[in-house]
Enzyme design. Structure first.
Site, PDB file in Angstrom:
ATOM      1  N   ASP A  67       0.812  -1.215   0.000  1.00  0.00           N
ATOM      2  CA  ASP A  67       0.000   0.000   0.000  1.00  0.00           C
ATOM      3  C   ASP A  67       0.845   1.264   0.000  1.00  0.00           C
ATOM      4  OD1 ASP A  67       0.888  -0.508   2.610  1.00  0.00           O
ATOM      5  OD2 ASP A  67      -1.080  -1.179   3.266  1.00  0.00           O
ATOM      6  N   ASN A 135      -7.437  -3.384  14.474  1.00  0.00           N
ATOM      7  CA  ASN A 135      -8.820  -3.721  14.123  1.00  0.00           C
ATOM      8  C   ASN A 135      -8.897  -4.899  13.153  1.00  0.00           C
ATOM      9  OD1 ASN A 135      -7.911  -2.615  11.742  1.00  0.00           O
ATOM     10  ND2 ASN A 135      -9.465  -1.021  11.598  1.00  0.00           N
ATOM     11  N   HIS A 137      -7.176  -5.210  10.281  1.00  0.00           N
ATOM     12  CA  HIS A 137      -6.932  -4.961   8.849  1.00  0.00           C
ATOM     13  C   HIS A 137      -5.633  -5.626   8.392  1.00  0.00           C
ATOM     14  CE1 HIS A 137      -4.721  -0.964   9.873  1.00  0.00           C
ATOM     15  NE2 HIS A 137      -3.822  -1.813   9.488  1.00  0.00           N
ATOM     16  N   GLU A 142      -9.773  -2.468   5.441  1.00  0.00           N
ATOM     17  CA  GLU A 142     -10.417  -2.217   6.717  1.00  0.00           C
ATOM     18  C   GLU A 142     -11.634  -3.127   6.880  1.00  0.00           C
ATOM     19  OE1 GLU A 142      -8.901  -0.526   8.787  1.00  0.00           O
ATOM     20  OE2 GLU A 142      -8.146   1.396   8.061  1.00  0.00           O
TER      21      GLU A 142
HETATM   22  C1  F6R Z   1       1.547  -1.670   6.064  1.00  0.00           C
HETATM   23  C2  F6R Z   1       0.197  -2.226   6.135  1.00  0.00           C
HETATM   24  C3  F6R Z   1      -0.544  -2.284   7.417  1.00  0.00           C
HETATM   25  C4  F6R Z   1       0.331  -2.601   8.623  1.00  0.00           C
HETATM   26  C5  F6R Z   1      -0.525  -2.643   9.894  1.00  0.00           C
HETATM   27  C6  F6R Z   1       0.328  -2.897  11.121  1.00  0.00           C
HETATM   28  O1  F6R Z   1       2.053  -1.715   4.747  1.00  0.00           O
HETATM   29  O2  F6R Z   1      -0.347  -2.592   5.142  1.00  0.00           O
HETATM   30  O3  F6R Z   1      -1.566  -3.260   7.313  1.00  0.00           O
HETATM   31  O4  F6R Z   1       0.946  -3.848   8.437  1.00  0.00           O
HETATM   32  O5  F6R Z   1      -1.195  -1.427  10.035  1.00  0.00           O
HETATM   33  O6  F6R Z   1       1.188  -1.817  11.304  1.00  0.00           O
HETATM   34  P1  F6R Z   1       2.351  -1.885  12.375  1.00  0.00           P
HETATM   35  O7  F6R Z   1       3.301  -2.926  11.935  1.00  0.00           O
HETATM   36  O8  F6R Z   1       2.984  -0.505  12.340  1.00  0.00           O
HETATM   37  O9  F6R Z   1       1.725  -2.191  13.682  1.00  0.00           O
END
Ligand code: F6R
Length: 241
Positions: A67, A135, A137, A142
């Site tokens: 992303d 959450n 995701h 989401e």
């Molecule tokens: C990042 C992504 C997100 C993160 C998730 C966890 O490219 O797609 O899904 O993997 O938000 O983020 P962290 O590792 O910072 O807790």
């Protein structure tokens, strides 16, 4: 599902590095799906060390990131391209032409999403690295994102923006939109490696492992994938029996 729980971050990072390295060494040309965020940072550092020690090369590696934020120039300090440059790409011998990030620039984001989808689907992703949101995701898919979603423009949930605000001066600066691989893009990968640490991830991990499969908790869909490995610390694993 293979689940590993580690006492230390160093052990977790070493295992993540070992698994990625094994995939890179498994065939002449490899495609990796990569994630940003805190979870894979230690793994990237270890991979960089391996390249510096000449035990690993990224010459045969193609990458697709999950992303990118919309509304930040690619060279912004918090863009995901900047993150990947800082943590991996600037320090390894990857051919820049083989690095793929969703483009969040220009006026036609839907066209950008389509172009990214087409590029992604022209490759087989050998391994997809994931983190997970508090959450549930995965990528920026989401709660409520359909299982058949492909690369798309997403409006990030308030919780996700709050979680990511730690990287910005204020919540207002956190972009509201991102371009993300969809759930079906993630499930297409041959192997999935998900890293989660900290008590804030415990509930999502519990749902991922033994919750009902539901779009309301996107990570639960990983139960349907044949080759998922979870690397957890004790806090993230604390609600598993
Ligand atoms: C990042 C992504 C997100 C993160 C998730 C966890 O490219 O797609 O899904 O993997 O938000 O983020 P962290 O590792 O910072 O807790």
């Amino acid at each position: 599902m293979n689940i590993f729980v580690f006492r230390s971050q160093a052990e977790l990072d070493a295992k993540a590095c070992e698994l990625v390295k094994a995939v890179i060494h498994s065939k002449p040309q490899v495609t990796l799906g990569l994630a940003t965020g805190s979870s894979p940072v230690g793994m990237y550092a270890r991979l960089v060390d391996e390249v510096k020690a000449k035990r690993l090369s990224f010459k045969s590696v193609t990458t697709f990131n999950l992303d990118e934020y919309v509304g930040l120039p690619a060279d912004h300090a918090q863009s995901y391209l900047t993150f990947m440059n800082q943590h991996l790409f600037n320090h390894v011998d990857i051919d820049r032409a083989n690095i793929h990030m969703p483009s969040a620039e220009g006026h036609d984001l839907e066209a950008n999403a389509k172009a990214y989808h087409d590029a992604l689907w022209s490759h087989t992703v050998d391994l997809q690295v994931l983190g997970v949101g508090s959450n549930g995701h995965i990528g920026f898919n989401e709660p409520g994102t359909p299982v058949d979603s492909t690369v798309h423009v997403v409006r990030m949930h308030k919780q996700t923006r709050l979680d990511n605000a730690r990287f910005f001066n204020s919540l207002d600066e956190v972009p509201e939109y991102a371009i993300s691989m969809g759930i079906s893009d993630i499930l297409r990968a041959k192997k999935i490696l998900l890293i989660a640490t900290g008590a804030k991830k415990a509930q999502a991990i519990k749902e991922l492992v033994k919750g009902k499969i539901t779009v309301d908790v996107p990570c639960t869909i990983l139960q349907t994938h044949p080759d998922v490995t979870l690397l957890l610390d004790e806090d993230a694993a604390s609600l598993l029996s």
